[in-house]
Write a protein that holds these residues in place. Structure first.
Motif, PDB file in Angstrom:
ATOM      1  N   ILE A  23     -21.609  86.449 -59.012  1.00 28.33           N
ATOM      2  CA  ILE A  23     -21.602  85.420 -57.971  1.00 28.33           C
ATOM      3  C   ILE A  23     -20.266  84.692 -57.941  1.00 28.33           C
ATOM      4  CG2 ILE A  23     -22.670  83.262 -57.231  1.00 28.33           C
ATOM      5  CD1 ILE A  23     -25.298  84.282 -58.358  1.00 28.33           C
ATOM      6  N   ALA A  24     -19.757  84.326 -59.115  1.00 26.54           N
ATOM      7  CA  ALA A  24     -18.484  83.611 -59.156  1.00 26.54           C
ATOM      8  C   ALA A  24     -17.354  84.469 -58.604  1.00 26.54           C
ATOM      9  CB  ALA A  24     -18.176  83.173 -60.582  1.00 26.54           C
ATOM     10  N   ALA A  25     -17.385  85.776 -58.883  1.00 27.59           N
ATOM     11  CA  ALA A  25     -16.352  86.668 -58.361  1.00 27.59           C
ATOM     12  C   ALA A  25     -16.440  86.769 -56.845  1.00 27.59           C
ATOM     13  CB  ALA A  25     -16.490  88.052 -58.994  1.00 27.59           C
ATOM     14  N   ALA A  26     -17.650  86.813 -56.303  1.00 29.36           N
ATOM     15  CA  ALA A  26     -17.820  86.877 -54.852  1.00 29.36           C
ATOM     16  C   ALA A  26     -17.279  85.612 -54.187  1.00 29.36           C
ATOM     17  CB  ALA A  26     -19.292  87.069 -54.499  1.00 29.36           C
ATOM     18  N   GLY A  32     -23.872  86.028 -45.018  1.00 32.49           N
ATOM     19  CA  GLY A  32     -23.875  84.659 -45.514  1.00 32.49           C
ATOM     20  C   GLY A  32     -24.174  84.539 -46.987  1.00 32.49           C
ATOM     21  N   GLY A  33     -23.775  85.538 -47.784  1.00 31.24           N
ATOM     22  CA  GLY A  33     -23.911  85.410 -49.228  1.00 31.24           C
ATOM     23  C   GLY A  33     -22.802  84.536 -49.788  1.00 31.24           C
ATOM     24  N   PRO A  34     -22.637  84.504 -51.136  1.00 35.79           N
ATOM     25  CA  PRO A  34     -21.603  83.652 -51.733  1.00 35.79           C
ATOM     26  C   PRO A  34     -20.203  83.916 -51.190  1.00 35.79           C
ATOM     27  CG  PRO A  34     -23.124  84.415 -53.417  1.00 35.79           C
ATOM     28  CD  PRO A  34     -23.483  85.151 -52.159  1.00 35.79           C
ATOM     29  N   ALA A  35     -19.843  85.193 -50.972  1.00 34.30           N
ATOM     30  CA  ALA A  35     -18.509  85.507 -50.459  1.00 34.30           C
ATOM     31  C   ALA A  35     -18.345  84.998 -49.032  1.00 34.30           C
ATOM     32  CB  ALA A  35     -18.263  87.017 -50.517  1.00 34.30           C
ATOM     33  N   GLY A  36     -19.329  85.237 -48.173  1.00 37.37           N
ATOM     34  CA  GLY A  36     -19.247  84.797 -46.789  1.00 37.37           C
ATOM     35  C   GLY A  36     -19.229  83.289 -46.668  1.00 37.37           C
ATOM     36  N   VAL A  94     -14.342  89.183 -41.005  1.00 36.48           N
ATOM     37  CA  VAL A  94     -14.562  89.351 -42.441  1.00 36.48           C
ATOM     38  C   VAL A  94     -15.962  89.911 -42.655  1.00 36.48           C
ATOM     39  CG1 VAL A  94     -14.692  88.216 -44.685  1.00 36.48           C
ATOM     40  CG2 VAL A  94     -13.018  87.443 -42.999  1.00 36.48           C
ATOM     41  N   LEU A  95     -16.035  91.038 -43.327  1.00 35.95           N
ATOM     42  CA  LEU A  95     -17.315  91.673 -43.623  1.00 35.95           C
ATOM     43  C   LEU A  95     -17.726  91.291 -45.040  1.00 35.95           C
ATOM     44  CD1 LEU A  95     -16.543  95.219 -42.149  1.00 35.95           C
ATOM     45  CD2 LEU A  95     -17.494  93.211 -40.997  1.00 35.95           C
ATOM     46  N   ALA A  96     -18.824  90.541 -45.145  1.00 37.46           N
ATOM     47  CA  ALA A  96     -19.303  90.057 -46.443  1.00 37.46           C
ATOM     48  C   ALA A  96     -20.819  90.214 -46.500  1.00 37.46           C
ATOM     49  CB  ALA A  96     -18.891  88.599 -46.642  1.00 37.46           C
ATOM     50  N   ALA A 145     -12.774  92.587 -45.924  1.00 33.39           N
ATOM     51  CA  ALA A 145     -14.054  92.658 -46.650  1.00 33.39           C
ATOM     52  C   ALA A 145     -13.934  91.861 -47.932  1.00 33.39           C
ATOM     53  CB  ALA A 145     -14.428  94.102 -46.957  1.00 33.39           C
ATOM     54  N   ALA A 146     -15.015  91.190 -48.325  1.00 30.85           N
ATOM     55  CA  ALA A 146     -15.017  90.368 -49.536  1.00 30.85           C
ATOM     56  C   ALA A 146     -16.388  90.397 -50.168  1.00 30.85           C
ATOM     57  CB  ALA A 146     -14.607  88.930 -49.208  1.00 30.85           C
TER      58      ALA A 146
END
Length: 551
Positions: A530-533, A236-240, A334-336, A518-519
């Motif tokens: 963070i913005a890239a994620a 559950g980080g920025p990408a997730g 999706v693995l984030a 994956a992201a």
């Protein structure tokens, strides 16, 4: 019932101050106490009295042009008394340059041009948004969850941090200072209880609970409501979170699983100043809360406090098994999972983790060390943000940096702010050699790598920012990893790919297992910002859609 937080308006013009007070009372009196002052000195005295009564101050609305003390000068002093209070400057057109400069000088949250008629359009919406965010991150006295433990208990720290990061309001009660609490804990958990004891308004309690047990009792979602989803996101980080927002908004049945709290490592960041769209900066917790709220609004489910035990493939399904035993099937995965903090390998550290030694910013510890000396280990952006954050509370902050200067690994805007913060000291070429303490941290020792000179410092806490490693230990053997443990995706997968069952090549962000993507930071070759994620999380949904068209 929570005590009403204070809104303090300051202006030397009595007519203007009367108009400000009238507008504030009209809109905010139900949830706040409205106080006024005619000068900076009078306002500071009011703040000192409020602090003596442990009152909460939510907002300072201050005129810039006041004789004796300008609004910015007042806010510099007020910040020492109430560092969490919102700071809003009242300005004339000619004062806008000063207001913009104040964003950096005093952490100004907003500035308002006078006059603001009508207030329904030019005053209330701005202050409503600011106060809404403040109410989410500041705990007021209330009748709710109480965490009773010891300040130096690692498990007590873990429970406080879990509740704080999930923005669950609680009251901390220190057994070392509250005799009544010791007697209460003994009555429900015995004379030598494991700590902490978490007490709930219904009279029940949990003793030294794990995240899953605590999350369920605190009312967080811990179980999936459906047996099958179009997409399940692990992490559950920025990408997730971005992945969940875009998946749910496009009509996919979406489930996000997070073992700690939404936000991941970014969620622990005390302050992010270079994220697009937030000129005054935003905390990692606020950014995570906004994203989680947005994902839920579109219909995504978010499970909290649930580690993933294993993943498996049963075509055309992908199966996720949680640590509690629940199995969830999906078409796409999706693995984030992002990054885990790297542990410090220095004598004395291990027994003091959670008892004075903390990995990351540990926002729940900030007020615990008000007026004390603390150390920061590390020299990258996260360490700089942590140092600036703790400088608001601590008497002094000592940064121990292995490199000869901050510049190579830290953004220039952070370097400049650290240089101008009086209570931050930077020690370069410092190699930490030992930490000491009996039950809790009391001292750190380091050596100058150039001269060999040894130094020691008495500290109340040490916060470690020495880097991170990919959180992929659960995926080894399921998807292909690179030599550093990151997940290999898309064009970076070797050709030909063994065990690849399809005629087409892997899609962008797709792993060595079809339908598993994956992201974010966990992906090999990712730009770890963070913005890239966020960008990767949102872009990966396009590949998910393409895959779902084939099943």
């Amino acid at each position: 019932m929570a005590v009403k937080p204070v809104i303090l308006a300051v202006d030397d013009d009595r007519d203007v101050l009367g108009a400000v007070e009238r507008d504030l009372r009209r809109h905010f009196r139900d949830g706040h106490r409205i106080l006024t002052a005619n000068s900076g000195a009078e306002a500071l005295e009011a703040l000192r009295q409020l602090r003596g009564r442990s009152a909460a101050v939510a907002l300072l609305l201050v005129d810039q042009r006041m004789p004796g003390m300008t609004g910015i000068e007042f806010m510099c002093e007020a910040r020492k008394l109430y560092p969490d209070a919102l700071r809003v400057l009242l300005t004339a057109y000619a004062d806008t340059a000063a207001a913009i400069a104040a964003i950096n000088e005093v952490g100004l949250h907003h500035y308002l041009m006078k006059p603001w008629h009508p207030p329904e359009e030019k005053l209330y919406p701005v202050l409503d948004d600011l106060l809404h965010d403040w109410a989410r991150r500041v705990r007021l006295p209330f009748d709710g969850i109480r965490v009773v433990g010891s300040r130096w208990s690692p498990q007590s720290h873990a429970v406080r941090e879990f509740l704080s990061r999930n923005q669950v309001p609680y009251q901390w009660v220190d057994l070392d200072e509250d005799v009544t609490a010791r007697e209460l804990v003994a009555s429900v958990a015995g004379d030598s209880p494991r700590l902490p004891v978490v007490m709930f308004p219904d009279g029940s309690c949990l003793v030294a609970p794990g995240n899953s047990e605590l999350a369920e009792k605190a009312g967080l979602q811990t179980l999936a409501t459906l047996p099958f989803y179009d997409v399940v996101i692990v992490g559950g980080g920025p990408a997730g979170l971005a992945n969940a927002v875009y998946a749910a908004s496009e009509g996919l049945k979406t489930l996000l699983i997070e073992q700690d709290a939404p936000g991941g490592q970014a969620g622990t960041s005390s302050f992010i100043e270079n994220y697009l769209g937030f000129p005054s900066g935003v905390s990692g917790a606020d950014l995570a809360h906004r994203a989680a709220t947005q994902a839920r609004r579109f219909g995504a489910e978010l499970l909290v406090g649930q580690p993933v035990a294993s993943l498996r493939r049963e075509d055309p399904y992908r199966i996720v098994t949680l640590s509690g035993g629940q199995e969830i099937s999906c078409h796409s995965l999706v693995l984030a999972t992002g990054m885990a903090v790297r542990e410090l390998e220095v004598p004395g550290v291990t027994p003091l983790v959670g008892a004075g030694v903390y990995y990351g910013a540990a926002p729940s510890e900030a007020t615990m060390h008000r007026g004390q000396d603390v150390a920061i280990v590390g020299g990258a952006n996260s360490a700089g943000q942590g140092a600036l954050y703790f400088s608001r509370y601590a008497r002094s902050v000592t940064m121990l940096v292995r490199a000869p200067a901050l510049g190579p690994t830290m953004s220039s805007y952070l370097v400049e702010r650290i240089k101008t913060t009086d209570n931050i000291r930077v020690v370069n070429c410092a190699e930490l050699v030992e930490v000491c303490g009996n039950g809790h941290l009391s001292q750190v020792a380091w050596r100058d790598s150039r001269s060999g000179e040894a130094s020691r410092l008495d500290v109340g806490a040490m916060f470690v920012f020495i880097g991170v490693s990919p959180r992929t230990e659960k995926f080894a053997g399921f998807v292909r990893l690179d030599e550093k443990g990151f997940i290999v995706t898309g064009p970076d997968l070797p050709r030909p790919l063994q065990d690849w069952p399809l005629e087409r090549d892997p899609l962008m962000f797709e792993t060595s297992v079809p339908g598993v993507f994956a992201a974010g930071d966990v992906r090999s070759g990712a730009n770890r910002r963070i913005a890239a994620a966020v960008g990767e999380g949102s872009a990966a949904i396009y590949s998910v859609h393409r895959y779902l068209q084939t099943v």
